[in-house]
Design an enzyme around this catalytic site. Structure first.
Site, PDB file in Angstrom:
ATOM      1  N   ASP A  79       1.395  36.305 -21.925  1.00 13.09           N
ATOM      2  CA  ASP A  79       2.224  35.392 -22.713  1.00 13.09           C
ATOM      3  C   ASP A  79       1.764  33.943 -22.546  1.00 13.09           C
ATOM      4  OD1 ASP A  79       4.622  34.744 -24.269  1.00 13.09           O
ATOM      5  OD2 ASP A  79       5.372  33.861 -22.406  1.00 13.09           O
TER       6      ASP A  79
ATOM      7  N   GLU B  56      -2.125  36.250 -25.834  1.00 14.26           N
ATOM      8  CA  GLU B  56      -1.200  35.716 -26.824  1.00 14.26           C
ATOM      9  C   GLU B  56      -1.462  34.226 -26.870  1.00 14.26           C
ATOM     10  OE1 GLU B  56       2.498  33.886 -28.397  1.00 14.26           O
ATOM     11  OE2 GLU B  56       2.082  33.904 -26.274  1.00 14.26           O
TER      12      GLU B  56
HETATM   13  C1  OTU Z   1       5.577  33.034 -26.472  1.00 17.60           C
HETATM   14  O1  OTU Z   1       5.359  32.280 -27.662  1.00 17.60           O
HETATM   15  C2  OTU Z   1       6.575  34.119 -26.797  1.00 17.60           C
HETATM   16  O2  OTU Z   1       6.037  34.977 -27.779  1.00 17.60           O
HETATM   17  C3  OTU Z   1       7.861  33.476 -27.228  1.00 17.60           C
HETATM   18  O3  OTU Z   1       8.798  34.427 -27.672  1.00 17.60           O
HETATM   19  C4  OTU Z   1       8.375  32.691 -26.055  1.00 17.60           C
HETATM   20  O4  OTU Z   1       9.481  31.945 -26.470  1.00 17.60           O
HETATM   21  C5  OTU Z   1       7.334  31.731 -25.472  1.00 17.60           C
HETATM   22  O5  OTU Z   1       6.033  32.300 -25.354  1.00 17.60           O
HETATM   23  C6  OTU Z   1       7.716  31.312 -24.082  1.00 17.60           C
HETATM   24  O6  OTU Z   1       7.568  32.366 -23.164  1.00 17.60           O
HETATM   25  O7  OTU Z   1       5.316  28.960 -28.682  1.00 17.60           O
HETATM   26  O8  OTU Z   1       6.736  29.895 -30.710  1.00 17.60           O
HETATM   27  O9  OTU Z   1       0.033  29.658 -28.003  1.00 17.60           O
HETATM   28  O10 OTU Z   1       2.531  29.659 -29.176  1.00 17.60           O
HETATM   29  O11 OTU Z   1       3.135  31.430 -26.204  1.00 17.60           O
HETATM   30  C7  OTU Z   1       6.191  30.804 -29.809  1.00 17.60           C
HETATM   31  C8  OTU Z   1       1.033  30.465 -27.487  1.00 17.60           C
HETATM   32  C9  OTU Z   1       5.421  30.131 -28.697  1.00 17.60           C
HETATM   33  C10 OTU Z   1       2.442  29.976 -27.859  1.00 17.60           C
HETATM   34  C11 OTU Z   1       3.368  31.074 -27.519  1.00 17.60           C
HETATM   35  C12 OTU Z   1       4.826  30.946 -27.618  1.00 17.60           C
END
Ligand code: OTU
Length: 652
Positions: A284, A326
Site C-alpha cells: 500500500d 500500489e
Molecule cells: C491507498 O491509496 C489505499 O488504496 C487507500 O484506500 C488508503 O486510503 C491510502 O492508501 C492510505 O493507506 O492516495 O487516494 O500512490 O495514491 O496509496 C488513494 C499511492 C491514495 C496513493 C495511494 C492511496
C-alpha cells in the site's frame, strides 16, 4: 573499497551459520540465504550502513529471517519449491483476480470460505481481500490504519480463520492476496501508544518533531493526499508536545524506515502474513515509504531500496510469495517498482496499471480512442517475470492523472479536459448518463477526483431509473467494454467485487458517521448472497453482466493468444473511435482486440485489419462465430468489441 564487500559479507554469513547451527543444518535455508545474501547485505548497508551499530541490526535481521522460515508450514514450503521451479507463476497469464471486502461480501472470513463456488462460477482464481487486520473502531480508513498486525479485526474472525481461508483457496488452486499497509500505522498501534507515553525508542519509530520548524520545511514540498479532510502532513500530539508526520489522515502515523528497528519489525510482520498462507502482498502507498526534506517524498531512491530489501527477505524466508506495487503515480514512475537493471523483477513483481485505468475512463467519456492508444503505446513494458495488474475500478477514487503532452497532441487543454471529465462523470455534462461524485474537490484549483461504481459511471444507474431498456443495453455494453479490455490484455486482470453483477452506487454511507465524510464508500457496496443469486435469473442486470464476464474469462483461458503472458501492441487506426490491439501469445499465436468507444456503429478500416494480418476476418473467440469484414471494413456496434484469432478450429 567495493571489492572488499563480498569478503566482508562472506565473513558475516559464516559467522551467522556458526552462531545458528540449526540454520546451517537446513539445506533449503542455506541455499535460499546464500543465494540472496549479497543482495541482503548490500541493500541493508545502503540504507543503514552509516549507523555505527548497523551490523548488530543486520544480525538481528538474519535471525528474524531464520525464525520466519522455521515457522513456515510444510505445505507452504512445498508450494515455494514448486513456484521457484516454475518461475514467475504470478505473471504467466493464469491469474484472474477479484477484489472484495470480507464484511460487505460475506460478513466473516468463515462465511467467505463457504462462498468460493461463486468465484469458480465466474472463473476467477485469486482473491484480494481488503485490509482485515485489527483497526480501531471509528476512523480507520477502511482498514488502512492498522492497530495490530498480529490480529484480525474481531468482527471478521481470527488469524486461524485467515489461515483456513488461505488453505481452502489453495485446495482449489486459488491464490490469496492481502494488503500490506506498511507506510503508516494507526495512532492506536502499540508503537504509537508507547511513543505518546514518552518512550523515545518508539518516538523514533515515527517522524516526530518538537516544533514546527522541520514540519514547515517538509510541508513546502510534500503534496497533500486528502486535502479536504486531512490538510497538511503533520499532526500535533498533545501528550508529548510533538508533531508527528501524517501524510494520509491525522490518525495514520508515517513509519520512519530510517530506523532499522522499523524495517526489521515490518519484515517480520510481512513474513508472518506469508506464513498464514498469503500468496501475494499488496504494498500500500509504496511511493511514500521514504521521506527526505526538500522532496515530494514520493518515489525516492530509498523507497526502491526498501522494497528490494523486503523482496530479498521474502526470497530467503518465503520464496513462493510475490508483491504488488500500489503506486498511483506517473507511468514511468510506476514501472520503476518492477525493478530496474539488476533489480528487474526483484522489487514488486506486479503493479497496478493506474495509467490504463484512467485512460479507459477517458475513452468512454470522450468516445475517442486517441488518448488510450497513445497512452498504451507509450506505456513502459513490464520487464521479464513481471506483469501489470489491470483494473477498471477499485475501492479508491479515480484520480484524473493524464499525460499533458498527450492531451495537447489531441488539441485538448489539460485543465479543460479535467473539467470535462469531472462534469462528465458527475453527470453534469449535457448528455452524460454517468453518476459519480467529486472526491477531494478543491474549488480554488478546480481539482477533483471521482467516486462511483463502474456501473454507475457507465450509466447503468441512470438507465435503471429511467426504465429505458435501450439506454440500459447501451450502459451495460459500456460496462462490459472496459472489462473486455482488461481481460484481453496481458497481465493480471482484477475485477472489483460488485462490478461482475453491475452494482450501482450505495448512498447509505452518508448515514453512518464512520463513513459519511469519505464518499469513496459509495463504491464499496454490500453484496449479499441474494444480490449474487440474481445472476441466475435471466434478464436481470446481474445475469446480463455476470454471464458476459464469465464468457470473456472462459474465452481468455481457452485462447492460446490471450491466455499466456504475451504482449499487446497498439494497431494504428484511422477511425478515431476504435482502439485496436494485437495480442501475441503462446507459440506465436495472435489475436486482434477491437473496441468501439462510440455510441454509434463504427467501421474498423480494412487498412487496420490488413496491417494486423486479419484482412479476411477471423474467429470471434468469445462468441465462437466467424468474423467477416464487409465492404467498408468490419462493423462494430455501439460500444462493441471483438476478440478474434486466425484459429479456424476455435479458441475454446
Ligand atoms: C491507498 O491509496 C489505499 O488504496 C487507500 O484506500 C488508503 O486510503 C491510502 O492508501 C492510505 O493507506 O492516495 O487516494 O500512490 O495514491 O496509496 C488513494 C499511492 C491514495 C496513493 C495511494 C492511496
Amino acid at each position: 573499497m567495493h571489492h572488499s564487500i563480498p569478503r566482508l559479507a562472506s565473513a558475516v554469513l559464516r559467522r551467522f551459520f556458526i552462531r545458528q547451527e540449526a540454520a546451517a543444518a537446513d539445506v533449503d535455508f542455506v541455499v535460499q540465504l546464500s543465494t540472496n545474501f549479497f543482495d541482503l547485505y548490500q541493500l541493508f548497508r545502503e540504507l543503514y550502513g552509516s549507523r555505527i551499530d548497523w551490523n548488530v541490526h543486520f544480525d538481528r535481521l538474519l535471525d528474524t529471517l531464520f525464525g520466519a522460515w522455521s515457522a513456515r508450514p510444510a505445505t507452504l514450503r512445498r508450494t515455494d519449491k514448486e513456484r521457484v521451479d516454475r518461475g514467475a507463476w504470478y505473471a504467466d497469464g493464469s491469474l484472474i483476480a477479484m477484489q472484495l471486502y470480507v464484511d460487505r461480501f460475506a460478513g466473516t472470513l468463515e462465511n467467505l470460505r463457504g462462498e468460493l463456488d461463486y468465484f469458480s462460477d465466474l472463473g476467477v482464481n485469486a482473491l484480494h481481500v481488503m485490509p482485515l487486520l485489527k483497526t480501531p473502531d471509528g476512523d480507520n480508513d477502511g482498514g488502512y490504519a492498522v492497530s495490530d498486525y498480529g490480529a484480525v479485526q474481531p468482527e471478521l474472525g481470527t488469524m486461524a480463520d485467515l489461515t483456513d481461508l488461505a488453505a481452502a483457496l489453495h485446495e482449489r488452486d486459488m491464490v490469496l492476496i492481502l494488503d500490506y499497509v506498511l507506510n503508516h500505522t494507526s495512532d492506536s498501534h502499540e508503537w504509537a501508544r508507547r511513543a505518546r507515553s514518552g518512550e523515545p525508542a518508539y518516538q523514533d519509530y515515527y517522524y516526530m518533531y518538537p516544533d514546527r520548524s522541520v514540519p514547515d520545511l517538509f510541508d513546502e514540498y510534500l503534496p497533500e493526499v486528502f486535502p479536504e479532510t486531512a490538510p497538511g502532513n503533520f499532526t500535533y500530539v498533545r501528550e508529548i508536545d510533538r508533531w508527528a508526520m501524517t501524510v494520509f489522515h491525522d490518525y495514520q502515523w508515517d513509519l520512519n524506515y530510517a530506523n532499522p528497528n522499523v524495517f526489521i519489525e515490518m519484515a517480520a510482520i510481512l513474513l508472518e502474513l506469508a506464513n498464514r498462507g498469503v500468496d501475494i502482498l499488496r504494498f500500500d502507498a509504496v511511493p511514500y515509504l521514504w521521506k527526505q526534506l526538500g522532496t515530494t517524498g514520493q518515489n525516492l531512491p530509498c523507497a526502491h531500496t526498501l522494497v528490494r530489501l523486503f523482496n530479498a527477505c521474502a526470497r530467503v524466508a518465503a520464496p513462493g510469495i510475490a508483491f504488488v506495487a500500489e503506486a498511483i503515480v506517473q507511468p514511468v514512475e510506476i514501472a520503476r517498482y518492477f525493478g530496474e537493471g539488476r533489480w528487474e523483477a526483484r522489487e514488486c513483481e506486479l503493479a497496478y496499471n493506474a495509467s490504463l485505468m484512467v485512460l479507459l475512463w477517458d475513452a468512454l467519456a470522450t468516445g475517442r480512442s486517441a488518448l488510450v492508444s497513445l497512452g498504451l503505446s507509450h506505456l513502459p513494458r513490464p520487464p521479464a517475470d513481471t506483469a501489470w495488474l489491470n483494473y477498471v475500478r477499485c475501492h479508491d477514487d479515480i484520480g484524473l492523472g493524464y499525460d499533458e503532452t498527450h492531451l495537447r497532441m489531441q488539441g485538448w487543454d489539460p485543465a479543460a479536459h479535467r473539467d470535462f471529465m469531472i462534469r462528465y462523470y458527475t453527470g453534469e455534462f449535457p448528455g452524460s448518463t454517468a453518476r459519480g461524485a467529486k472526491f477531494m474537490y478543491n474549488p480554488s484549483t478546480g481539482d477533483a477526483r471521482i467516486s462511483g461504481t463502474a456501473a454507475s459511471l457507465a450509466g447503468i444507474e441512470v438507465a435503471l431509473e429511467s426504465g429505458d431498456e435501450s439506454l440500459l443495453t447501451l450502459a451495460i455494453d459500456r460496462h462490459i467494454l472496459l472489462h473486455a479490455l482488461i481481460l484481453g490484455l496481458d497481465g493480471v486482470p482484477v475485477i472489483y467485487a460488485g462490478d461482475e453483477i453491475g452494482r450501482i452506487n450505495d448512498y447509505t454511507y452518508a448515514d453512518d458517521p464512520a463513513t459519511a465524510a469519505d464518499n469513496r464508500w459509495m463504491h464499496r457496496p454490500h453484496i449479499s448472497r441474494a444480490d449474487r443469486a440474481r445472476r441466475a435469473r435471466v434478464g436481470t442486470v446481474e445475469q446480463r453482466i455476470f454471464s458476459r464476464l464469465s464468457d470473456l474469462i472462459a474465452a481468455r483461458r481457452g485462447c492460446p493468444a490471450l491466455a499466456g503472458n504475451g504482449r499487446a501492441e497498439v494497431a494504428s487506426c484511422d477511425n478515431p473511435h476504435i482502439l485496436g490491439l494485437v495480442r501475441t501469445g503462446r507459440r506465436g499465436s495472435r489475436a486482434l482486440i477491437l473496441a468501439n468507444f462510440d455510441s454509434h456503429e463504427q467501421f474498423v478500416p480494412a487498412t487496420l485489419l490488413a496491417a494486423a494480418g486479419f484482412s479476411g476476418g477471423g474467429l470471434d473467440v468469445v462468441r465462437a462465430t466467424p468474423v467477416v469484414p464487409g465492404r467498408y471494413g468490419l462493423s462494430l456496434p455501439p460500444y462493441g468489441y471483438v476478440w478474434m484469432t486466425l484459429d479456424r478450429a476455435g479458441g475454446r
